[in-house]
Design an enzyme around this catalytic site. Structure first.
Site, mmCIF file in Angstrom:
data_model
loop_
_atom_site.group_PDB
_atom_site.id
_atom_site.type_symbol
_atom_site.label_atom_id
_atom_site.label_comp_id
_atom_site.label_asym_id
_atom_site.label_seq_id
_atom_site.Cartn_x
_atom_site.Cartn_y
_atom_site.Cartn_z
ATOM 1 N N VAL A 161 0.837 -1.206 0.000
ATOM 2 C CA VAL A 161 0.000 0.000 0.000
ATOM 3 C C VAL A 161 0.873 1.258 0.000
ATOM 4 O O VAL A 161 0.692 2.159 -0.833
ATOM 5 C CB VAL A 161 -0.958 -0.001 1.226
ATOM 6 N N ARG A 162 1.838 1.309 0.898
ATOM 7 C CA ARG A 162 2.592 2.568 1.017
ATOM 8 C C ARG A 162 3.548 2.791 -0.156
ATOM 9 O O ARG A 162 3.732 3.928 -0.593
ATOM 10 C CB ARG A 162 3.318 2.612 2.367
ATOM 11 N N GLY A 216 2.587 -27.837 9.039
ATOM 12 C CA GLY A 216 3.488 -27.946 7.887
ATOM 13 C C GLY A 216 2.858 -28.676 6.723
ATOM 14 O O GLY A 216 3.509 -28.917 5.712
ATOM 15 N N THR A 230 3.941 -18.336 3.595
ATOM 16 C CA THR A 230 3.339 -19.519 4.210
ATOM 17 C C THR A 230 4.242 -19.975 5.346
ATOM 18 O O THR A 230 5.468 -19.939 5.196
ATOM 19 C CB THR A 230 3.157 -20.690 3.230
ATOM 20 N N GLU A 265 2.628 -32.821 11.291
ATOM 21 C CA GLU A 265 1.217 -33.232 11.175
ATOM 22 C C GLU A 265 0.965 -34.135 9.968
ATOM 23 O O GLU A 265 0.069 -34.965 9.994
ATOM 24 C CB GLU A 265 0.305 -31.997 11.091
ATOM 25 N N ALA A 323 15.552 -31.861 20.191
ATOM 26 C CA ALA A 323 14.637 -33.005 20.367
ATOM 27 C C ALA A 323 15.380 -34.336 20.272
ATOM 28 O O ALA A 323 16.455 -34.423 19.672
ATOM 29 C CB ALA A 323 13.543 -32.938 19.315
ATOM 30 N N ASP A 350 4.634 -22.907 6.155
ATOM 31 C CA ASP A 350 5.127 -24.264 5.865
ATOM 32 C C ASP A 350 6.526 -24.291 5.228
ATOM 33 O O ASP A 350 7.196 -25.312 5.270
ATOM 34 C CB ASP A 350 4.153 -24.987 4.922
ATOM 35 N N GLY A 405 -1.132 -22.887 -2.846
ATOM 36 C CA GLY A 405 -2.459 -22.823 -3.460
ATOM 37 C C GLY A 405 -2.718 -21.432 -4.023
ATOM 38 O O GLY A 405 -3.237 -21.273 -5.134
ATOM 39 N N ARG A 452 3.113 -38.329 26.861
ATOM 40 C CA ARG A 452 2.057 -37.329 26.644
ATOM 41 C C ARG A 452 2.191 -36.791 25.219
ATOM 42 O O ARG A 452 3.291 -36.774 24.665
ATOM 43 C CB ARG A 452 2.196 -36.151 27.617
HETATM 44 O O1 F6P Z 1 -0.495 -23.922 5.013
HETATM 45 C C1 F6P Z 1 -0.466 -23.434 6.304
HETATM 46 C C2 F6P Z 1 -1.172 -24.384 7.241
HETATM 47 O O2 F6P Z 1 -1.124 -23.814 8.541
HETATM 48 C C3 F6P Z 1 -0.646 -25.807 7.271
HETATM 49 O O3 F6P Z 1 0.518 -25.946 8.051
HETATM 50 C C4 F6P Z 1 -1.829 -26.547 7.812
HETATM 51 O O4 F6P Z 1 -1.811 -27.899 7.412
HETATM 52 C C5 F6P Z 1 -2.985 -25.821 7.196
HETATM 53 O O5 F6P Z 1 -2.525 -24.524 6.883
HETATM 54 C C6 F6P Z 1 -4.197 -25.729 8.058
HETATM 55 O O6 F6P Z 1 -5.201 -25.121 7.337
HETATM 56 P P1 F6P Z 1 -6.523 -24.520 7.986
HETATM 57 O O7 F6P Z 1 -6.149 -23.291 8.760
HETATM 58 O O8 F6P Z 1 -7.396 -24.222 6.822
HETATM 59 O O9 F6P Z 1 -7.050 -25.576 8.905
#
Ligand code: F6P
Length: 323
Positions: free
Chosen positions: A24-25, A170, A125, A222, A186, A127, A104, A247
């Site tokens: 914008v700026r 991710g 992103t 994930e 870890a 990820d 996307g 846990r």
């Molecule tokens: O692409 C970013 C992200 O946070 C991914 O790490 C995750 O799998 C996805 O989006 C989650 O998407 P939403 O917020 O639509 O559940």
């Protein structure tokens, strides 16, 4: 006078606001008119445009999320949706569009560009799976949030001789998991790019326990073949002896919601400024990203054709460092 528009799309990422502010700026500085499109491609189709002035982007650089709103639009992926989007821009005489988002979103930006829209993408992103940019807006903040959680979990894990499975975001990319595992010290890491065997993870935890470690920490992506919940179920069903009490914690969207770090504010600012620079030069159909440490442009066609590879040497290093 040029009329340009900016939108944020897909998962929000800390630093997106800095990028919008810079678009914008720097756009206004070129004497252009700048419009914000609310809620990503869904808002583009619906015609949710709002004129943005200097003051409209004040006080947002330090805020996570995106003040324009974001969305994942299934309609935009259809031929009819794409046509509506192009029409919405055409009707408002928009001569340049900046799309801030990840895979996307940039696939959508490429489709718009193929339909004749002068578009520039901005790499964003958490990820870090987008080609054409060594790192993307939001990665640094998301990593720091994961690390803060890991550091805290290690403290309580050590007090109770527990093992924690920490699931990070991710999608199908293991970058966030691998980097937070290395930086967080870890004991093991599970990523989608390497098929994991729960027996091996159990053996690693057992061995850490037998070597006298007070805690066991496993970072799980994930998108891995076993996520944190899957591993807990497996260990329970197979009555695995881990030594530690187990846990599991899923960080999920906590990682996306934080205030952007200095790095992400600066990255967003630099990418946003570069995007209006490319529009001014007539360099359309490109992504503003980090190339060899500098802000550079990569054709969107290349960006969406090539998946960013993970550095597998770091996976080996993570194993050595866990000893
Ligand atoms: O692409 C970013 C992200 O946070 C991914 O790490 C995750 O799998 C996805 O989006 C989650 O998407 P939403 O917020 O639509 O559940």
């Amino acid at each position: 006078m040029k009329r340009i528009a900016v939108l944020t799309s897909g998962g929000d990422a800390p630093g997106m606001n800095a990028a919008v502010r810079a678009v914008v700026r720097t756009g206004l500085d070129k004497n252009w008119q700048v419009f914000g499109i609310q809620h990503g491609y869904a808002g583009l189709i619906a015609g949710d445009f709002v004129a943005l002035g200097l003051r409209d982007v004040g006080g947002i650089i330090q805020r996570g999320g995106t003040f324009l709103g974001s969305a994942r639009s299934s309609e935009f992926k259809t031929e009819e949706g794409l046509k509506k989007a192009v029409r919405a821009l055409y009707e408002r005489d928009i001569e340049g569009l900046v799309v801030i988002g990840g895979n996307g979103s940039q696939t959508g930006a490429f489709a718009l560009s193929q339909s004749g829209v002068p578009v520039v993408g901005v790499a964003s992103t958490i990820d870090n799976d987008l080609g054409g940019s060594e790192t993307t807006i939001g990665v640094d903040t998301a990593l720091n949030i994961a690390l803060e959680a890991i550091d805290r979990l290690k403290v309580t894990a050590s007090s109770h001789q527990r093992a924690f499975l920490v699931e990070v975001m991710g999608r199908d990319c293991g970058y966030l998991a691998l980097m937070s595992a290395i930086a967080g010290g870890a004991e093991a890491v599970v990523i989608p790019e390497v098929k994991s065997d729960p027996e091996n993870i159990a053996a690693e935890l057992r061995s850490a326990y037998d070597r006298g470690k007070q805690h066991g920490l496993v970072v799980v992506a994930e998108g891995a073949n076993y996520n944190a919940e899957g591993l807990v179920r497996y260990f329970r069903e197979h009555r695995q002896r881990l030594g530690f009490e187990l846990r599991a914690i899923t960080l999920g969207h906590v990682q996306r919601g934080g205030a952007p770090t200095a790095f992400d504010r600066l990255l967003g600012t630099r990418f946003g400024a570069a995007a209006t620079g490319y529009l001014a030069e007539g360099r359309y159909g490109v992504l503003a990203g980090l190339v060899k440490g500098e802000v550079g442009a990569t054709p969107l066609a290349e960006v969406i054709a090539n998946k960013k590879p993970l550095d597998f040497q770091l996976m080996e290093l993570a194993k050595v460092l866990a000893k």
